[in-house]
Scaffold this active site. Structure first.
Site, PDB file in Angstrom:
ATOM      1  N   SER A   1      -5.940   6.676   6.539  1.00 58.86           N
ATOM      2  CA  SER A   1      -4.391   6.411   6.336  1.00 58.86           C
ATOM      3  C   SER A   1      -3.978   5.971   4.726  1.00 58.86           C
ATOM      4  CB  SER A   1      -4.172   5.100   7.081  1.00 58.86           C
ATOM      5  OG  SER A   1      -4.494   5.676   8.526  1.00 58.86           O
TER       6      SER A   1
ATOM      7  N   ARG B   1      -0.961  -2.187   2.024  1.00 56.75           N
ATOM      8  CA  ARG B   1      -1.259  -2.571   3.496  1.00 56.75           C
ATOM      9  C   ARG B   1       0.270  -2.861   4.268  1.00 56.75           C
ATOM     10  NH1 ARG B   1      -5.139  -3.283   6.788  1.00 56.75           N
ATOM     11  NH2 ARG B   1      -6.511  -2.495   5.284  1.00 56.75           N
TER      12      ARG B   1
ATOM     13  N   HIS C   1       1.095   0.601   5.220  1.00 58.12           N
ATOM     14  CA  HIS C   1       0.268   0.864   6.356  1.00 58.12           C
ATOM     15  C   HIS C   1       0.688   0.448   7.692  1.00 58.12           C
ATOM     16  CE1 HIS C   1      -3.441   0.123   8.893  1.00 58.12           C
ATOM     17  NE2 HIS C   1      -3.564   1.580   8.537  1.00 58.12           N
TER      18      HIS C   1
END
Lengths: 213, 213
Positions: free
Chosen positions: A15, A39, A42
């Site tokens: 990812s 993040r 993500h």
């Protein structure tokens, strides 16, 4: 499209590779800032955060230092609290708290016509006023506004403010207020944000200091 | 921009007015579907969900019926669980559960090389296989894939699947799998979604049946 068979850690690595390959120019970001932005993307699959995320000077590294020194993270939702890595907090000697569901907060909010989010920041100031505290606000602009006031009144001096509430009323303004102050901040400018974003910013910092199994 | 002084309920009403005014054409949506989409946008400030949200025929109304009849909502994160309105669940005689942090789930995941999310769906099938259950998956594509398998094996017959995991690996595929099945679904097509989206869909339905104070 076929389903790829990967372990959870491989899924996360893959990812992050995809995010990295689609991010484009990240030269405005330091290494730690880039980890925070990655993040958040993500957690949202929303590349708008590449532009939206704003950091005061060295804010991400200041956050790391605060966590190395056992910071208390105060959230404005139990949802954000629930999303912050407990093993990482424990290992680092940090803790995370949320006062939104506390009875005294509810009672004081009712009596004072303030929001519970604002009153819960007052409670944080009483408990952690002079301490090493990080605020992670993913929901309530009134929490950010109250933090700004409490700092002005000398009742709070947070190590870092993560200001990522989401919404349409007073959200943009509350973030601008935080960015106008002198406390280190990580802010998602504009309307976007949320409890998942608040938790993602915290975890991005925590995971720099804690190796997940 | 000045900060508006509004009560929490006025902030929500004002937010929904802003969302409504910026949504554009919503003629493809039923009234209940529109309420779901609006609450997701309220939770994310992301108008992409106007196009992304997919409903099988009458899925939103089927969800309302399930909740009227005391459904159990199973989530794949404690974060989503934390965001679902507890007073609404209680009033309606519903409950929400998440097995992700259960020790037996962790042990079985380790032993079987499955993700905890997938194993927690097996646990849900054992406990609620033939019952009125709504899945609300905001994180793990492996949870959606396992639900699809369990339905195929005759071990589950959910009233509704809310399939809104977020991410870059297997997420799109897992949603397509659910949309290819015959179980009523509410899905956020594409990469976007998350625990806040899962909770928002649940709350949009719950708030139709429960008047908040």
């Amino acid at each position: 499209m076929d389903i790829e068979t990967l372990s959870p850690s491989d899924i996360e690595r893959r990812s992050m590779e995809i995010i990295e390959s689609e991010m484009g120019d990240t030269s405005r970001l330091s290494e730690t800032e880039k980890l925070v932005v990655k993040r958040v993307i993500h957690a949202t699959a929303d590349f708008d955060y590449l532009d939206n995320m704003r950091f005061s000077e060295n804010a991400a590294d200041i956050g790391l230092e605060a966590l190395k020194n056992g910071a208390v993270i105060v959230t404005d939702t139990n949802m954000a609290l629930s999303g912050i890595s407990k093993p990482a907090l424990k290992t680092l000697g940090c803790e995370a708290v949320c006062f939104m569901a506390d009875e005294d907060v509810a009672a004081q909010a009712k009596a004072s016509c303030m929001t519970r989010a604002a009153v819960s920041m007052d409670k944080a100031a009483r408990l952690f006023g002079g301490k090493n505290v990080i605020f992670a606000v993913g929901n309530a602009p009134t929490a950010l506004i109250r933090i700004h006031e409490l700092i002005g009144e000398g009742k709070l001096s947070p190590s870092l403010i993560i200001g990522v509430p989401v919404g349409f009323v007073n959200v943009v303004q509350s973030k601008e207020l935080i960015m106008s102050g002198s406390t280190p901040y990580i802010v998602a400018a504009g309307r976007k944000g949320g409890s998942t974003v608040a938790a993602a910013v915290c975890n991005a910092l925590l995971y720099q200091l804690y190796e997940r199994k």
